[in-house]
Design a protein around this motif. Structure first.
Motif, mmCIF file in Angstrom:
data_model
loop_
_atom_site.group_PDB
_atom_site.id
_atom_site.type_symbol
_atom_site.label_atom_id
_atom_site.label_comp_id
_atom_site.label_asym_id
_atom_site.label_seq_id
_atom_site.Cartn_x
_atom_site.Cartn_y
_atom_site.Cartn_z
ATOM 1 N N ASP A 1 0.840 -1.196 0.000
ATOM 2 C CA ASP A 1 0.000 0.000 0.000
ATOM 3 C C ASP A 1 0.871 1.240 0.000
ATOM 4 O O ASP A 1 1.949 1.282 0.595
ATOM 5 C CB ASP A 1 -0.882 0.021 1.255
ATOM 6 C CG ASP A 1 -1.927 -1.056 1.163
ATOM 7 O OD1 ASP A 1 -2.274 -1.647 2.206
ATOM 8 O OD2 ASP A 1 -2.390 -1.321 0.034
ATOM 9 N N VAL A 2 0.333 2.258 -0.638
ATOM 10 C CA VAL A 2 1.074 3.535 -0.695
ATOM 11 C C VAL A 2 0.832 4.274 0.611
ATOM 12 O O VAL A 2 -0.297 4.415 1.063
ATOM 13 C CB VAL A 2 0.589 4.373 -1.890
ATOM 14 C CG1 VAL A 2 1.362 5.648 -1.977
ATOM 15 C CG2 VAL A 2 0.703 3.563 -3.159
ATOM 16 N N GLN A 3 1.908 4.765 1.200
ATOM 17 C CA GLN A 3 1.734 5.487 2.464
ATOM 18 C C GLN A 3 1.243 6.884 2.190
ATOM 19 O O GLN A 3 1.486 7.451 1.134
ATOM 20 C CB GLN A 3 3.073 5.563 3.204
ATOM 21 C CG GLN A 3 3.370 4.308 3.966
ATOM 22 C CD GLN A 3 4.686 4.424 4.693
ATOM 23 O OE1 GLN A 3 5.491 5.321 4.389
ATOM 24 N NE2 GLN A 3 4.941 3.546 5.636
ATOM 25 N N ASP A 4 0.565 7.454 3.199
ATOM 26 C CA ASP A 4 0.107 8.832 3.028
ATOM 27 C C ASP A 4 1.283 9.776 2.965
ATOM 28 O O ASP A 4 2.241 9.676 3.729
ATOM 29 C CB ASP A 4 -0.765 9.241 4.235
ATOM 30 C CG ASP A 4 -2.194 8.815 4.011
ATOM 31 O OD1 ASP A 4 -2.925 8.576 4.995
ATOM 32 O OD2 ASP A 4 -2.575 8.685 2.822
ATOM 33 N N GLY A 5 1.166 10.707 2.100
ATOM 34 C CA GLY A 5 2.249 11.675 2.017
ATOM 35 C C GLY A 5 3.437 11.182 1.201
ATOM 36 O O GLY A 5 4.419 11.894 1.035
ATOM 37 N N ALA A 6 3.308 9.975 0.678
ATOM 38 C CA ALA A 6 4.422 9.456 -0.125
ATOM 39 C C ALA A 6 4.433 10.165 -1.469
ATOM 40 O O ALA A 6 3.382 10.433 -2.049
ATOM 41 C CB ALA A 6 4.251 7.953 -0.320
ATOM 42 N N ASN B 1 6.747 21.265 0.413
ATOM 43 C CA ASN B 1 5.281 21.340 0.419
ATOM 44 C C ASN B 1 4.838 22.570 1.152
ATOM 45 O O ASN B 1 5.323 22.890 2.223
ATOM 46 C CB ASN B 1 4.686 20.121 1.127
ATOM 47 C CG ASN B 1 4.724 18.917 0.219
ATOM 48 O OD1 ASN B 1 4.862 19.048 -0.976
ATOM 49 N ND2 ASN B 1 4.608 17.752 0.815
ATOM 50 N N THR C 1 2.117 24.595 3.240
ATOM 51 C CA THR C 1 1.017 24.261 4.151
ATOM 52 C C THR C 1 0.069 25.432 4.227
ATOM 53 O O THR C 1 0.459 26.581 4.141
ATOM 54 C CB THR C 1 1.526 23.963 5.553
ATOM 55 O OG1 THR C 1 2.346 25.045 5.950
ATOM 56 C CG2 THR C 1 2.306 22.674 5.565
#
Lengths: 677, 260
Positions: free
Chosen positions: B80-85, B95, B97
């Motif tokens: 699974d792809v991690q969040d924020g990847a 990034n 914010t």
């Protein structure tokens, strides 16, 4: 009778099938084609019809279900209770109630949607409303499909219930399981109940029929009952309890005195005492079965006491009816179904007791007068002490005695057969009694075919007689033929005779031809007497000619004829009374005015053929007077005029010389637009 | 006469026919051919119905077959792809914010100002006047055409009395008046038959709202007391809005979705 035959209930379809049936019927039986351009009222009518039709069909099917299933309150209480025991009255009523509500709901839906359809203003709107209506009706049915499935199962079970008539003579068999109830019923009736060594083989009521004294009795076999408190009983036992409670029957309580059913006599006696309240007012017989294993006398003391107690109880039922106390044996009987020892006695005892009870009840009831003729044979009261035995003539007595003797003496073929080995072994000789000229020919074999012919075709007992007759006939016929066998040879006649023969033949053929012509028109022609001779055929000249042809002198005959003829008379008078007028005419038997006119012309010229004016009425015509004849002629001419113009030969001439005459069909447009190119 | 379980009894005593099982097997085998013959020869509505049924059966068959074919062997599983990847070519970027986090209430206030509400059917087909009304001719010579009859479903309320027929401009026929609606709760997914209290807003115009006409997309108020809803304050909720989701004049009933 609905009350005891449930086989006539129609099959209950399950929910999905019912929907399919009704919808496909609607699709087939109502018109299917509709177009957008039709008048709005026609569109509305088309869809309203479908909605109504579906509703009606659902109504019919559901009503059929509701009507055919029996109402538990309307049938005999025995069946009411039995159905309650088997299917649970509440569940049954609920299911039928649901079907009823579904029916009402569908009616309401149809009514509402038909009302809405009146406001439909386009094909699409009407169609959607119809789809919605049918869909809602089908949803209602889908919701009751479990009830329908349940009702179908009930129906199948009900159809296999035994058809017991609660009002006729009945014998009920009860007792513990495995005591021999089913074997007994198998022995006395034709019911084929399953008999097995394990308990509760019989799981429902079975009915068989038996005869006693020309009456039919129902025998009902019940499942075994165990000794338990009433509330603990299961459905199978409840069936027997229901039967015991509701049927007015003679009760046979079966007791297994050998104990091979697995229960002791004590247990069976306990059961007896616990259900003896159900034996009220019913003839009771305690039957001791399986005596081949254990005779009644051989049981122990306590068991004997118990049995006597039961017998005492049973006696009470006899006493209660006021019957004779002499029937002690009819209360406690022994038998063995295996050896068939005493089975018939038990049946007879039970039937007798039941019959007596029923007769007594009938005697006391008000309807006695209807049945009285069946019980009472009226005997004439003797007026004195004289003996009057039946009078049989002496000859009859002697004949009877002789017949009896002969019967003993005569040896029948059957006796012979039995002596010589029985039916399969002995074959009787059928030729034994043949009557033939020579007795030795009895056993001969007859040939069937001889020289390619069937012998049977030539056999006849009177064949010799027939031959004689034939020969006689033949001789007679030959003699006759010789008699009229003389032919006319042409050489035998001379010239004159030949001439004469030719003459005769010619005349004969002429006559025949004339006759034929007359005959062919005879149907439409009326037969007129000779005095109305229209064509003047029968004249004296003709007679003269014929006579001369025959070779006779006609003058004498002609003179005579002339002297006697009427016209002559008239003519004579005519000449004299011409000047006087009509006054003289009245007395004379002269012909009518018309004839006078004719005869006037007669005097002027006789030999010319006359043509009459068309309006003149001759007697053979059938007209009243000349006016009528003129009218008739006019009508005839008028009817012919049209045909003549069309150049038709007659009424039946329908010939079209050319069906498509070219001058009419060429040179035109085919659609008839113009008649020229 | 056959009584009770006579069929079983006969089978117990005499057994089956000598060819009973053979025949049964063969008959079942022939069913396949029979069914295919029917499928090929059935015409018309019967053919369509059969085809539909058969299609459903086949779909089910295929599913079960697939289920049986699922093997117990192991397969490769993607991580699974991690969040924020972030993919490799974006790794160097910074990034940004957001400083302000917009809260729920502010969002609602904004929506209120805009006048937009979340409803299940935001857009509805407009209904023209000649579709909505039918002209009724009146007068001695039927020349006056000022009366109109509503052709859609309406709601009039319990205390409604008509104006005198002479002055009645809009006729609402009683056959098209509805009092109840089938309201679906979107979360519970069940439908209730609730009474209508009133018509709140008809998207086709305020005139239709005032007439009480219910078309697709109309917001109506329904009596939800039988649902037993209670406010956090403890008061019993007895009226809620719902939006009509079907064309009532085509279906003969009003289907609505509750607006929670």
């Amino acid at each position: 009778m609905v009350q005891y035959n449930f086989k006539k209930i129609t099959v209950v379809p399950n929910g999905k099938d019912l929907i399919d049936i009704i919808l496909s019927r609607t699709q087939r039986q109502t018109p299917t084609v509709v177009h957008k351009g039709y008048a709005i009222s026609r569109l509305r009518q088309f869809y309203m019809r479908k909605v109504k039709y579906t509703q009606q069909n659902f109504h019919e099917k559901l009503s059929a279900i509701i009507d055919e299933f029996p109402r538990l309150d309307d049938i005999h209480p025995f069946y009411g209770d039995l159905l309650h025991v088997l299917y649970n009255k509440d569940h049954y009523k609920l299911a039928l109630g649901q079907v009823n509500t579904a029916r009402n709901l569908i009616s309401k839906i149809a009514k509402d949607y038909v009302k809405l359809l009146k406001y439909g203003d386009s094909l699409y709107r009407c169609k959607s409303l119809k789809v919605a209506a049918l869909g809602r009706m089908c949803t209602v049915i889908k919701r009751i499909s479990p009830s329908l499935a349940y009702l179908e199962q009930i129906r199948q079970h009900m159809a296999r219930l035994p058809s017991i008539d609660p009002n006729t003579r009945t014998i009920l068999i009860c007792g513990y399981p495995n005591v021999g109830k089913s074997s007994f019923i198998n022995k006395i009736t034709r019911a084929d109940v399953d008999v097995q060594p394990y308990a509760f083989t019989t799981k429902s009521l079975f009915v068989g029929h038996t005869d006693y004294k020309y009456l039919r009795y129902q025998v009902i076999d019940t499942p075994g009952i165990l000794d338990r408190p009433f509330e603990d009983r299961n459905i199978i036992e409840m069936c027997s309890i229901t039967a015991l409670a509701h049927l007015r029957a003679a009760i046979l309580f079966f007791l297994d005195i050998s104990g091979s059913c697995g229960y002791s006599i004590a247990q069976q006696a306990a059961l007896f005492h616990s259900i003896k309240s159900l034996f009220m007012n019913k003839p009771l017989i305690v039957v001791c079965n399986k005596t081949d294993l254990q005779p009644l006398e051989g049981i122990s003391e306590e068991d004997m006491k118990l049995v006597m107690e039961m017998k005492a109880e049973a006696m009470k039922t006899v006493m209660g009816q006021g019957g004779e106390p002499a029937n002690e044996e009819a209360v406690l009987v022994t038998m063995s179904t295996l050896t068939e020892d005493g089975v018939i006695a038990v049946k007879n005892a039970a039937c007798e007791r039941l019959l007596d009870q029923r007769v007594e009840i009938k005697m006391k009831s008000k309807k006695i007068n209807d049945c009285l003729n069946r019980f009472h044979v009226a005997m004439p009261k003797p007026r004195d002490q004289k003996e009057r035995p039946p009078c049989i003539p002496q000859a009859v007595l002697e004949a009877r005695a002789k017949e009896a003797a002969e019967k003993e003496r005569r040896k029948t073929e059957k006796d012979l057969e039995n002596e010589n080995g029985g039916a399969g072994v002995y074959s009787a000789s059928l030729k034994k009694h043949y009557i033939l000229a020579n007795d030795e020919w009895k056993e001969d074999i007859m040939p069937e075919i001889l020289d390619g012919h069937n012998v049977a075709d030539f056999i006849d007992p009177d064949i010799l007689l027939r031959l004689e007759e034939l020969e006689r006939e033949e001789g007679l016929r030959q003699a006759e033929e010789e008699d009229d066998d003389f032919e006319m040879d042409g050489e035998e006649l001379n010239a004159e005779e030949k001439e004469a023969l030719a003459e005769i033949r010619k005349k004969k053929s002429l006559l025949i031809q004339q006759h034929r012509i007359k005959k062919s028109t005879a149907e439409s022609r009326s037969i007129m007497p000779r005095k109305f001779d229209k064509n003047k055929e029968f004249t004296s000249e003709r007679m003269g000619r014929q006579l001369t042809a025959l070779g006779l002198d006609p003058s004498l005959a002609i003179n005579r004829a002339r002297s006697r003829s009427l016209s002559r008379k008239g003519r004579k008078r005519e000449r004299s009374s011409d000047n006087h007028g009509d006054a003289m005419d009245v007395d004379m038997d002269t012909p009518s005015k018309k004839l006078r006119a004719r005869s006037r012309s007669l005097s002027l010229s006789r030999s010319r053929s006359r043509s009459r004016p068309p309006s003149e009425v001759t007697p053979g015509d059938g007209f009243k007077d000349s006016a009528q004849k003129v009218k008739a002629i006019k009508i005839a001419k008028k009817s012919v005029k049209k045909r003549n113009k069309d150049a038709r030969k007659g009424e039946a001439d329908r010939v079209i010389p050319s069906l498509k005459p070219k001058h009419l069909f060429s040179g035109k447009r085919s659609i008839g637009k113009t008649q020229r190119r | 006469m056959p009584q009770g379980d006579y069929i079983e009894l006969h089978r117990k005593r005499h057994g089956y026919r000598h060819d009973h099982f053979e025949r049964k097997r063969k008959k079942e085998a022939r069913e396949v051919h029979k069914r295919s013959a029917i499928a090929q020869k059935a015409l018309g509505i019967k053919g369509k119905m059969f085809a539909k049924k058969r299609y459903a059966e086949k779909a089910l068959l295929k599913k079960t077959l697939l289920m049986h074919e699922e093997s117990t062997s192991r397969r490769k599983v993607d991580d699974d792809v991690q969040d924020g990847a972030v993919p490799a070519y974006l790794l160097d970027r910074e990034n940004t914010t957001r400083a302000k986090v917009l809260s729920n209430t502010i969002k609602q206030k904004r929506k209120e100002k805009a006048g937009k509400w979340e409803v299940p059917l935001p857009k509805v087909r407009p209904v023209a006047e000649d579709e909505m009304f039918k002209v009724i001719r009146s007068g001695k010579r039927k020349t006056k055409q000022w009366k109109r009859m509503v052709t859609k479903a309406t709601f009039v309320g319990p205390g409604f009395t008509r104006k005198p027929p002479k002055y009645e401009r809009f006729i609402r026929p009683s056959g098209l008046r509805f009092n109840k609606a089938h309201v679906t709760h979107p979360e519970l997914k069940c439908t209730f038959n609730l009474e209508i209290i009133g018509v709140k807003k008809n998207p086709n115009g305020p005139m239709y709202t005032s007439l009480g006409v219910m078309t697709k997309g109309t917001i109506i108020e329904v009596n939800v007391s039988e649902l037993g809803l209670v406010t956090p304050a403890g008061k019993v909720v007895w009226g809620k809005y719902a939006q009509v989701t079907n064309n009532p004049e085509n279906d003969g009933c009003i289907n609505a979705v509750l607006l929670v």
